[in-house]
Design a protein around this motif. Sequence first.
Motif, mmCIF file in Angstrom:
data_model
loop_
_atom_site.group_PDB
_atom_site.id
_atom_site.type_symbol
_atom_site.label_atom_id
_atom_site.label_comp_id
_atom_site.label_asym_id
_atom_site.label_seq_id
_atom_site.Cartn_x
_atom_site.Cartn_y
_atom_site.Cartn_z
ATOM 1 N N SER A 17 0.836 -1.196 0.000
ATOM 2 C CA SER A 17 0.000 0.000 0.000
ATOM 3 C C SER A 17 0.871 1.246 0.000
ATOM 4 O O SER A 17 2.032 1.214 0.436
ATOM 5 C CB SER A 17 -0.909 0.021 1.228
ATOM 6 O OG SER A 17 -1.798 -1.071 1.230
ATOM 7 N N LEU A 18 0.266 2.320 -0.455
ATOM 8 C CA LEU A 18 0.961 3.602 -0.501
ATOM 9 C C LEU A 18 -0.092 4.686 -0.471
ATOM 10 O O LEU A 18 -1.194 4.508 -1.037
ATOM 11 C CB LEU A 18 1.782 3.708 -1.783
ATOM 12 C CG LEU A 18 3.000 4.639 -1.824
ATOM 13 C CD1 LEU A 18 4.044 4.195 -0.797
ATOM 14 C CD2 LEU A 18 3.608 4.623 -3.225
ATOM 15 N N ARG A 19 0.211 5.805 0.177
ATOM 16 C CA ARG A 19 -0.703 6.937 0.158
ATOM 17 C C ARG A 19 -0.007 8.135 -0.462
ATOM 18 O O ARG A 19 1.041 8.574 0.025
ATOM 19 C CB ARG A 19 -1.206 7.298 1.553
ATOM 20 C CG ARG A 19 -2.315 8.347 1.501
ATOM 21 C CD ARG A 19 -2.903 8.667 2.858
ATOM 22 N NE ARG A 19 -2.090 9.629 3.590
ATOM 23 C CZ ARG A 19 -2.556 10.400 4.565
ATOM 24 N NH1 ARG A 19 -3.846 10.330 4.895
ATOM 25 N NH2 ARG A 19 -1.758 11.234 5.195
ATOM 26 N N LEU A 20 -0.593 8.642 -1.512
ATOM 27 C CA LEU A 20 -0.100 9.850 -2.154
ATOM 28 C C LEU A 20 -0.851 11.056 -1.618
ATOM 29 O O LEU A 20 -2.036 10.970 -1.293
ATOM 30 C CB LEU A 20 -0.278 9.773 -3.670
ATOM 31 C CG LEU A 20 0.335 8.574 -4.378
ATOM 32 C CD1 LEU A 20 0.113 8.678 -5.888
ATOM 33 C CD2 LEU A 20 1.791 8.416 -4.057
ATOM 34 N N SER A 21 -0.141 12.167 -1.550
ATOM 35 C CA SER A 21 -0.749 13.433 -1.153
ATOM 36 C C SER A 21 -0.561 14.456 -2.264
ATOM 37 O O SER A 21 0.410 14.391 -3.023
ATOM 38 C CB SER A 21 -0.100 13.956 0.127
ATOM 39 O OG SER A 21 -0.279 13.058 1.203
ATOM 40 N N CYS A 22 -1.479 15.377 -2.325
ATOM 41 C CA CYS A 22 -1.403 16.465 -3.296
ATOM 42 C C CYS A 22 -1.734 17.748 -2.541
ATOM 43 O O CYS A 22 -2.887 17.952 -2.142
ATOM 44 C CB CYS A 22 -2.375 16.229 -4.431
ATOM 45 S SG CYS A 22 -2.535 17.611 -5.607
ATOM 46 N N MET A 83 -3.706 3.877 -1.955
ATOM 47 C CA MET A 83 -3.573 2.795 -2.926
ATOM 48 C C MET A 83 -3.265 1.500 -2.186
ATOM 49 O O MET A 83 -2.244 1.407 -1.502
ATOM 50 C CB MET A 83 -2.471 3.112 -3.936
ATOM 51 C CG MET A 83 -2.648 4.459 -4.626
ATOM 52 S SD MET A 83 -1.466 4.720 -5.959
ATOM 53 C CE MET A 83 0.067 4.812 -5.030
ATOM 54 N N ASN A 84 -4.137 0.533 -2.321
ATOM 55 C CA ASN A 84 -3.961 -0.766 -1.680
ATOM 56 C C ASN A 84 -3.850 -1.864 -2.727
ATOM 57 O O ASN A 84 -4.226 -1.673 -3.885
ATOM 58 C CB ASN A 84 -5.135 -1.057 -0.748
ATOM 59 C CG ASN A 84 -5.265 -0.063 0.384
ATOM 60 O OD1 ASN A 84 -4.269 0.482 0.869
ATOM 61 N ND2 ASN A 84 -6.493 0.188 0.820
ATOM 62 N N SER A 85 -3.346 -3.001 -2.311
ATOM 63 C CA SER A 85 -3.235 -4.173 -3.196
ATOM 64 C C SER A 85 -2.569 -3.802 -4.521
ATOM 65 O O SER A 85 -3.055 -4.131 -5.608
ATOM 66 C CB SER A 85 -4.623 -4.764 -3.469
ATOM 67 O OG SER A 85 -5.265 -5.124 -2.258
#
Length: 123
Positions: A17-22, A83-85
């Motif tokens: 998983s990953l988390r993007l920020s804007c 974002m997972n999997s």
Amino acid sequence: QVQLVESGGGLVQAGGSLRLSCAASGRPLSTFAMGWFRQAPGKEREFLTAISKSGDRTYYGDSVKGRFTISRDNAKNTVYLQMNSLKTEDTAVYYCAASLLNVAITSAVYTSWGQGTQVPVPS
């Protein structure tokens, strides 16, 4: 116009998983519908997800539905992409974008774009 800066990209293993920020600056984020797109090498830019100005409506492309989640915090002028999997085919440069429409799912109506952040998902 609004200035957008993505962060949070980086190498992640398949299944991770990953988390993007804007982060937005220059105008209040609540002025804009926001979207996330990506572009893989040799491919066209792909719509991933969009969120309305207030956050009450979201839309997802088929390739990420059920795996990715868009959210926004207008008080922090930031939009997120959880974002997972993750899969190898998710490897791309990820972009956030802003539109003055209430919600937008086509790139043509987005008027401000970030510089992109890379997300490699090796096989």
